[in-house]
Design a protein around this motif. Sequence first.
Motif, mmCIF file in Angstrom:
data_model
loop_
_atom_site.group_PDB
_atom_site.id
_atom_site.type_symbol
_atom_site.label_atom_id
_atom_site.label_comp_id
_atom_site.label_asym_id
_atom_site.label_seq_id
_atom_site.Cartn_x
_atom_site.Cartn_y
_atom_site.Cartn_z
ATOM 1 N N UNK A 151 1.798 15.264 -2.210
ATOM 2 C CA UNK A 151 1.077 15.615 -0.983
ATOM 3 C C UNK A 151 1.787 15.094 0.263
ATOM 4 N N UNK A 152 2.363 13.910 0.165
ATOM 5 C CA UNK A 152 2.988 13.289 1.334
ATOM 6 C C UNK A 152 4.446 13.705 1.528
ATOM 7 N N UNK A 153 5.032 14.285 0.500
ATOM 8 C CA UNK A 153 6.364 14.871 0.610
ATOM 9 C C UNK A 153 7.368 14.032 1.363
ATOM 10 N N UNK A 154 8.012 14.656 2.346
ATOM 11 C CA UNK A 154 9.060 13.959 3.090
ATOM 12 C C UNK A 154 8.529 13.122 4.255
ATOM 13 N N UNK A 155 7.221 12.918 4.317
ATOM 14 C CA UNK A 155 6.650 12.054 5.361
ATOM 15 C C UNK A 155 6.784 10.579 5.019
ATOM 16 N N UNK A 156 7.055 10.281 3.742
ATOM 17 C CA UNK A 156 7.147 8.879 3.282
ATOM 18 C C UNK A 156 8.440 8.671 2.503
ATOM 19 N N UNK A 157 8.827 7.410 2.370
ATOM 20 C CA UNK A 157 9.997 7.025 1.592
ATOM 21 C C UNK A 157 9.553 6.250 0.365
ATOM 22 N N UNK A 158 10.116 6.582 -0.784
ATOM 23 C CA UNK A 158 9.810 5.894 -2.028
ATOM 24 C C UNK A 158 9.436 6.897 -3.093
ATOM 25 N N UNK A 159 9.638 6.521 -4.350
ATOM 26 C CA UNK A 159 9.380 7.442 -5.450
ATOM 27 C C UNK A 159 7.955 7.364 -5.970
ATOM 28 N N UNK A 160 7.432 6.183 -6.160
ATOM 29 C CA UNK A 160 6.123 5.982 -6.781
ATOM 30 C C UNK A 160 5.098 5.644 -5.708
ATOM 31 N N UNK A 161 3.836 5.874 -6.019
ATOM 32 C CA UNK A 161 2.736 5.552 -5.102
ATOM 33 C C UNK A 161 2.848 4.123 -4.569
ATOM 34 N N UNK A 162 3.111 3.168 -5.446
ATOM 35 C CA UNK A 162 3.183 1.773 -4.994
ATOM 36 C C UNK A 162 4.397 1.505 -4.118
ATOM 37 N N UNK A 163 5.403 2.378 -4.170
ATOM 38 C CA UNK A 163 6.568 2.243 -3.301
ATOM 39 C C UNK A 163 6.304 2.786 -1.904
ATOM 40 N N UNK A 164 5.264 3.609 -1.758
ATOM 41 C CA UNK A 164 5.026 4.255 -0.462
ATOM 42 C C UNK A 164 3.862 3.632 0.299
ATOM 43 N N UNK A 165 3.374 2.470 -0.158
ATOM 44 C CA UNK A 165 2.350 1.741 0.602
ATOM 45 C C UNK A 165 3.000 0.503 1.222
ATOM 46 N N UNK A 166 2.527 0.128 2.392
ATOM 47 C CA UNK A 166 3.054 -1.077 3.039
ATOM 48 C C UNK A 166 2.576 -2.314 2.290
ATOM 49 N N UNK A 167 3.274 -3.405 2.484
ATOM 50 C CA UNK A 167 2.871 -4.660 1.836
ATOM 51 C C UNK A 167 1.487 -5.109 2.278
ATOM 52 N N UNK A 168 1.104 -4.753 3.509
ATOM 53 C CA UNK A 168 -0.203 -5.164 4.025
ATOM 54 C C UNK A 168 -1.154 -3.973 4.176
ATOM 55 N N UNK A 169 -0.963 -2.961 3.347
ATOM 56 C CA UNK A 169 -1.795 -1.767 3.399
ATOM 57 C C UNK A 169 -3.280 -2.112 3.288
ATOM 58 N N UNK A 170 -4.106 -1.265 3.832
ATOM 59 C CA UNK A 170 -5.557 -1.375 3.682
ATOM 60 C C UNK A 170 -6.022 -0.129 2.947
ATOM 61 N N UNK A 171 -6.682 -0.330 1.821
ATOM 62 C CA UNK A 171 -7.185 0.766 0.987
ATOM 63 C C UNK A 171 -8.698 0.630 0.989
ATOM 64 N N UNK A 172 -9.345 1.541 1.665
ATOM 65 C CA UNK A 172 -10.785 1.463 1.901
ATOM 66 C C UNK A 172 -11.495 2.571 1.142
ATOM 67 N N UNK A 173 -12.542 2.215 0.402
ATOM 68 C CA UNK A 173 -13.336 3.214 -0.303
ATOM 69 C C UNK A 173 -14.757 3.183 0.254
ATOM 70 N N UNK A 174 -15.279 4.353 0.552
ATOM 71 C CA UNK A 174 -16.599 4.438 1.176
ATOM 72 C C UNK A 174 -17.656 4.806 0.141
ATOM 73 N N UNK A 175 -17.647 4.063 -0.936
ATOM 74 C CA UNK A 175 -18.630 4.184 -2.007
ATOM 75 C C UNK A 175 -18.640 2.857 -2.736
ATOM 76 N N UNK A 176 -19.691 2.620 -3.493
ATOM 77 C CA UNK A 176 -19.848 1.331 -4.162
ATOM 78 C C UNK A 176 -20.064 1.557 -5.653
ATOM 79 N N UNK A 177 -18.956 1.571 -6.407
ATOM 80 C CA UNK A 177 -19.043 1.801 -7.843
ATOM 81 C C UNK A 177 -18.170 0.821 -8.622
ATOM 82 N N UNK A 178 -18.076 -0.406 -8.140
ATOM 83 C CA UNK A 178 -17.321 -1.410 -8.864
ATOM 84 C C UNK A 178 -16.007 -1.804 -8.220
ATOM 85 N N UNK A 179 -15.436 -0.950 -7.401
ATOM 86 C CA UNK A 179 -14.220 -1.307 -6.674
ATOM 87 C C UNK A 179 -14.610 -2.065 -5.429
ATOM 88 N N UNK A 180 -13.756 -2.956 -4.963
ATOM 89 C CA UNK A 180 -14.020 -3.569 -3.645
ATOM 90 C C UNK A 180 -14.033 -2.474 -2.579
#
Length: 148
Positions: A22-51
């Motif tokens: 989906x992110x194609x050439x907008x990001x650098x890196x091969x794997x999902x974990x390679x394309x997130x910043x070290x201080x990324x914020x991952x926010x979920x707007x539901x409450x099912x066991x994940x923070x």
Amino acid sequence: MPKTKYAAYKAADPYFNLVRRALGNLVDGEHFFDIVTDDTIYEVLYDLGWPRVIRGRAALMDAFNGYVEIINLQSADNLVVHTADTGYVVVIEYEVHGTVLATGTKYDNRFCSIIHLENRKIAHWRDYMDSHAAWSALTPRSRQRESL
């Protein structure tokens, strides 16, 4: 995709591959974990066991370690990509399909994620999903009847 570096997360590969595509050439890196910043914020707007808010790449990797212990994804599809703010904001709509490992229950869910990019990496992720689909797949039928 580096198979050995992230082998422990194989059960989530359909999701990771969909996001990377989906992110194609907008990001650098091969794997999902390679394309997130070290201080990324991952926010979920539901409450099912994940923070509700996960801060940092290492914490995100820990959270996904728990995810792959519960759910094995077979596929991710129906991707729709919307870009805004000259590519710094990307909204993706998609579905995932898998199995809850403890019960063998099918898991099918729909998501909408708003992704903010900085320096060609994911800096912020805000996630919306069909909470009822997740609850139905993860909650034993006896508990579902009790809560009705």
